[in-house]
Scaffold this motif. Sequence first.
Motif, PDB file in Angstrom:
ATOM      1  N   ILE A 139       0.839  -1.204   0.000  1.00  0.00           N
ATOM      2  CA  ILE A 139       0.000   0.000   0.000  1.00  0.00           C
ATOM      3  C   ILE A 139       0.874   1.253   0.000  1.00  0.00           C
ATOM      4  N   ALA A 140       1.939   1.255   0.803  1.00  0.00           N
ATOM      5  CA  ALA A 140       2.847   2.402   0.811  1.00  0.00           C
ATOM      6  C   ALA A 140       3.486   2.606  -0.562  1.00  0.00           C
ATOM      7  N   ALA A 141       3.900   1.512  -1.194  1.00  0.00           N
ATOM      8  CA  ALA A 141       4.490   1.611  -2.533  1.00  0.00           C
ATOM      9  C   ALA A 141       3.462   2.108  -3.533  1.00  0.00           C
TER      10      ALA A 141
ATOM     11  N   MET B 106      -9.835  -2.819  -6.084  1.00  0.00           N
ATOM     12  CA  MET B 106     -10.495  -1.605  -6.561  1.00  0.00           C
ATOM     13  C   MET B 106     -10.624  -0.573  -5.440  1.00  0.00           C
ATOM     14  N   ALA B 107     -10.882  -1.028  -4.225  1.00  0.00           N
ATOM     15  CA  ALA B 107     -10.944  -0.094  -3.095  1.00  0.00           C
ATOM     16  C   ALA B 107      -9.582   0.564  -2.884  1.00  0.00           C
ATOM     17  N   MET B 108      -8.521  -0.232  -2.969  1.00  0.00           N
ATOM     18  CA  MET B 108      -7.188   0.329  -2.816  1.00  0.00           C
ATOM     19  C   MET B 108      -6.851   1.260  -3.978  1.00  0.00           C
ATOM     20  N   ALA B 109      -7.240   0.885  -5.181  1.00  0.00           N
ATOM     21  CA  ALA B 109      -6.975   1.726  -6.351  1.00  0.00           C
ATOM     22  C   ALA B 109      -7.714   3.052  -6.234  1.00  0.00           C
ATOM     23  N   ALA B 110      -8.962   3.018  -5.794  1.00  0.00           N
ATOM     24  CA  ALA B 110      -9.731   4.251  -5.651  1.00  0.00           C
ATOM     25  C   ALA B 110      -9.109   5.165  -4.600  1.00  0.00           C
ATOM     26  N   GLY B 111      -8.760   4.610  -3.462  1.00  0.00           N
ATOM     27  CA  GLY B 111      -8.105   5.414  -2.427  1.00  0.00           C
ATOM     28  C   GLY B 111      -6.766   5.958  -2.891  1.00  0.00           C
ATOM     29  N   GLY B 112      -6.016   5.118  -3.594  1.00  0.00           N
ATOM     30  CA  GLY B 112      -4.720   5.559  -4.109  1.00  0.00           C
ATOM     31  C   GLY B 112      -4.848   6.659  -5.148  1.00  0.00           C
ATOM     32  N   MET B 113      -5.825   6.536  -6.037  1.00  0.00           N
ATOM     33  CA  MET B 113      -6.025   7.561  -7.069  1.00  0.00           C
ATOM     34  C   MET B 113      -6.408   8.896  -6.436  1.00  0.00           C
TER      35      MET B 113
END
Length: 188
Positions: free
Chosen positions: A53-55, A83-90
């Motif tokens: 997640i940090a990366a 997708m949840a991680m991608a949305a938060g990351g974006m």
Amino acid sequence: MNLPENLRRHPWKSALALSVLVAATWFAYAHRGELTREAIMAHGKALPAGGFIAAFLVLPLLGFPVSILLVLAGIRFGLGGGMAMAAGGMLFHHFAAFRLAHGGFRQRVSGHLQRAGYSIPAIKAGHRVWFTALFAAIHGPPYAAKLYLLALTDIPFRIYLWAGAPVYILFCLIPVGAGSAVMGFEAI
């Protein structure tokens, strides 16, 4: 300017390029024969969640290809979690890129462009939403370049975030889905 002169003028760039080349060569040699479906799935599943997640939050802002991380997110967390991680990351990438681009970076780019006889283009208020969505939807330029270039314009943050991020999140569905599909694929 030719290559030897460029290398002499920027020795740190040469050292960085050489380091990356050596690391890539070592990685390819160390993992030769391991690039099978099973090995890739094992590596993807073995990634520590916190480190990944940090990366995912930092590397795309530095120019690392986000598509590789999206496929790994699908492998590691499945379709829903990826997708949840991608949305938060974006959303984080948009916030960080806008803040970075509107700091000293914008002044340096603007000054450099003015010395060259150019300026950062102004986008009419009525065209900002569709321009942002269209710019985000165009494939080809790297993700980081698109984030920073759009942030350098005079588009307000709310339009930058709410017109650009949904487009990027929608396009995350394919690589994250491909990564999660790899985990569920059973060859006969």
